[in-house]
Design an enzyme around this catalytic site. Structure first.
Site, PDB file in Angstrom:
ATOM      1  CG  HIS A 144     -55.814  47.534  36.849  1.00 41.98           C
ATOM      2  ND1 HIS A 144     -55.576  47.734  35.534  1.00 41.98           N
ATOM      3  CD2 HIS A 144     -56.760  48.136  37.315  1.00 41.98           C
ATOM      4  CE1 HIS A 144     -56.272  48.975  34.858  1.00 41.98           C
ATOM      5  NE2 HIS A 144     -56.268  48.768  36.180  1.00 41.98           N
TER       6      HIS A 144
HETATM    7  S1  FES Z   1     -53.221  45.361  33.785  1.00 42.91           S
HETATM    8 FE1  FES Z   1     -54.839  46.375  33.650  1.00 42.91          FE
HETATM    9  S2  FES Z   1     -53.512  47.779  32.061  1.00 42.91           S
HETATM   10 FE2  FES Z   1     -52.201  46.158  32.434  1.00 42.91          FE
END
Ligand code: FES
Length: 230
Positions: free
Chosen positions: A191
């Site tokens: 993410h």
């Molecule tokens: S940014 Fe979501 S798991 Fe690493």
């Protein structure tokens, strides 16, 4: 006359059969006075052997006996309880193979400056990073008031050249990529979380810095042991 003698014979037969009527005196069983009562004197305590002595006369002797017995059974009971409790706790202790995984040894001479190595520890990736002087200088100069999870670089390392962190993103648990991201530390592609070369989160949804495990330097700083002994 004949019927009267027949009646008398019948009644005498009934008396033989049923026993004498209750109105007649019964035989009484006599006590057996010929039985010898055993002598337990040899087994009795001296303080109790005189039946005319008052209770208070033998109190101290009896009390010391009871204290001795209570103490003995108390010690035996405590020892048994300890064995039971230790046995129960032992069953809850980790198995030998789990103990072997509890600690991991990393040789530092195998990691060149500017590189990161990844080892497996307790089922997780562990990042050991040999930082360059530039990285050390940059991370030490960071204004922590700008950070989401404010921590000084000095608080996260034991020696400035070595960073040891658990390679699990604090957002949802992905494994970040070393030497990547906008700060050159670690980048989580799941993410888009960015960590610097001190493992501190700088951008993205991760709420916390990468976790620093317990570790110690050994053998004149040639290696580290990660994890505590059980
Ligand atoms: S940014 Fe979501 S798991 Fe690493």
């Amino acid at each position: 006359m004949h019927s009267l003698s027949k009646l008398a014979r019948t009644s005498s037969s009934l008396v033989r059969l049923l026993g004498p009527p209750l109105s007649q005196p019964m035989t009484r069983r006599q006590a057996h006075t010929d039985l010898e009562v055993p002598d337990f004197s040899a087994y009795r305590r001296k303080g109790n052997s005189d039946p005319t002595a008052p209770n208070s006369a033998s109190f101290e002797e009896r009390a010391s006996f009871y204290y001795l017995m209570s103490g003995t059974f108390g010690v035996v009971g405590l020892y048994s309880a300890k064995k039971v409790v230790c046995g129960l706790i032992d069953t809850m202790s980790p198995a030998a193979d789990a103990l072997a995984m509890a600690q991991v040894e990393v040789k530092l001479e195998d990691i060149p400056e500017g590189k990161n190595t990844t080892v497996k520890w307790r089922g997780k990736p562990l990042f050991v990073r040999h930082r360059t002087p530039e990285e050390i200088k940059t991370e030490q100069a960071v204004d922590i008031s700008q950070l989401r999870d404010p921590e000084k670089d000095e608080e996260r390392v034991k020696k400035p050249e070595w960073l040891v962190v658990i390679g699990v993103c604090t957002h949802l648990g992905c494994v970040p990529i070393p030497n990547a991201g906008e700060w050159g530390g670690y980048y989580c592609p799941c993410h888009g979380s960015h960590y610097d070369a001190s493992g501190r989160v700088r951008k993205g949804p991760a709420p916390l810095n990468l976790e620093v495990p317990f570790y110690e330097f050994m053998d004149g700083d040639d290696k580290i042991i990660v994890g505590e002994e059980f």
